[in-house]
Structures are given as C-alpha cells and as structure tokens.
Design an enzyme around this catalytic site. Sequence first.
Site, PDB file in Angstrom:
ATOM      1  N   PRO A   2      11.452  -6.295 -31.102  1.00 12.87           N
ATOM      2  CA  PRO A   2      10.498  -6.995 -31.944  1.00 12.87           C
ATOM      3  C   PRO A   2      10.911  -7.119 -33.393  1.00 12.87           C
ATOM      4  CG  PRO A   2       9.773  -4.766 -31.424  1.00 12.87           C
ATOM      5  CD  PRO A   2      11.216  -4.860 -31.125  1.00 12.87           C
ATOM      6  N   GLU A   3      10.662  -8.268 -33.972  1.00  7.68           N
ATOM      7  CA  GLU A   3      10.765  -8.441 -35.415  1.00  7.68           C
ATOM      8  C   GLU A   3       9.339  -8.591 -35.945  1.00  7.68           C
ATOM      9  OE1 GLU A   3      13.917 -11.142 -36.659  1.00  7.68           O
ATOM     10  OE2 GLU A   3      14.737 -11.111 -34.655  1.00  7.68           O
TER      11      GLU A   3
END
Length: 272
Positions: A2-3
């Site tokens: 995830p960003e």
Amino acid sequence: MPELPEIETIKRGLSLHLENQFIKQVIIRETRLRWLIQPSLSTDLTNQQIKKIQRRGKYLLFECTQGYLLIHLGMSGNLRLVPVATTVKKHDHIDIILMNNQCLRYHDPRRFGCVLWTIEPILSHPLLQYLGVEPLEANFTGEYLYQQARNKKSAIKNFIMNNHIVVGVGNIYANEALFLSKIHPMTASGTLSLADFEKLVKSIRQVLQTAIAMGGTTLRDFTDSKGKPGYFKQALQVYGRQGENCLVCGQEIELQKIGQRASYFCPRCQLK
DNA sequence: AAAAGGACCTGGTGGC
DNA sequence: TGCCACCAGGTCCTTT
C-alpha cells in the site's frame, strides 16, 4: 502493497465501522512482524474504546481511550473487517474483536508491517517524529521541496520517495507523478527549478487524489477493508508499461532500476 | 552528511 | 512436474 491512497482508502472504510466501538478481545497468532508484537498488546487493547482513526504517511493511528494502536502494512499487509466466525487463513496474524462481534483481521504474508501500542504523545513516537510533510496538506509546496533539494544530488525519484521529505509517495505514484510532470526520474534533485517543483507538487497531489477517488491501485492483492479492489490500475500511465507506447507521444516506455526500484518513464516526454 | 546497498520475509512467475 | 532465479505496493539500518 500500500501507498498513501490505499492506506487512506482503508482508513475511510474502517472509520465508518470502528469509531466508538469497544475492543472485546485480541487474538495474536504470530508475533514476528517487522518488530515483535509486545506480549502485553492483548491486555493493553482489551476494553479500549476506539475514538478516531487517523493516518500519518502510511501509518494508521487508532486513537483509543488511553493510547494509540499504530499499524503499518509494509509491502503485503492488509486489514479486513470480517464477521467473527470467518475461517482463519494462512498469514492471518492478528484479530481485534469488537463488542459488536466485528473482527478487524490483520493479514501479512511477508511480515514487513508492524502493530504496536503506545501511550506516548503519538506524533513524537520514534517511528513518526522524523516524517516529512503530508502531500495533501497545505505545507507541501514547490517552495518547500525546492529548499529541501538544495545541494542534493540524489535522483528526483528517490527524493520524492524519501519519507523524511514527503510521506506516502511510493513506487507506483512516484513514477506516475514524474511522468505527469515531464521530469526524468534520474534528474539530480538539486538541479530542478522552483517551477519544476511546483509542477511536481501539483502532479503528486493530482495522482494521489485521483487514486483515492478510485479506491487505490490493485496490482495483485490490494483490497479495501471490505475486500474490494481499487481501480486506479486502469489509469496508470507508465507503471508496469515497459515496452508499451507512451500515451502522450507514442514512444516506448522504458524500465530502469533506480535505487533498487523499478522505474518507468517515457524517454521522449521526460527530460533530464 | 548524504547516498548507496543490504536486510527483513513469502509467494508468484517465467525459464529451463 | 520440479527447481531456480528473480521480482514485488516499504523502510530501517549499516556501510561507503
């Protein structure tokens, strides 16, 4: 995994269902995450009320009655809200069970993430105190980046992925933002103009906001807290497109390692 | 002081 | 089918 957009998507989903809920029980099946789970985590959390869920960079902060639960998902982590009786799968390391029998399940095959409890003021926590600015807040400006870049020789792509400068910009969105800005990822940070940085700030904001609106990017296994994938993958301009044609000029997208990370760019649109 | 490289892990893929 | 090398959305820590 995830960003920033993926973490923000998870945060929004969880806020809806978890705020004001009380924690009934915590089940820990695996303690060997990035940092060992503290043995007291279960007793620390039990009976706490979750007041509010916040995000700082890629960290999720669960503000509770007497402290904070701090969660990072690393590369492969995920948080799902499931009914309490849901079958436990491999790598389902932690369950946080609420009084209303919802279960917040932490799943992380590579175990690069972390789950910890702190009663210290949250922003002075060692993991948070040196973080750079939030890219969607007002103090993230071209002027700020320009000043930070003075005398720096590192590639601009590494520079915008550096958490001490700006948080939340990971490999996908760094590539996309540089393409939108028409800046070559290898450019030495200190050589860019104020105008370049203003353009870059605009592009980073745009790419992150659009991705949030589309529920994040699912490359293979990202899902939101309800198990739904994100749709930003379809909007990617360069990431994963080596050998394909640039959507602006038709030139072949190139792939090059920068700082050990795959970097995609159009050699015609993005000048050094 | 800044920059580069290694480390931490599992799982999926593609080549032979 | 199996084995192997290599790759992956992160980031801290050590070395140069």
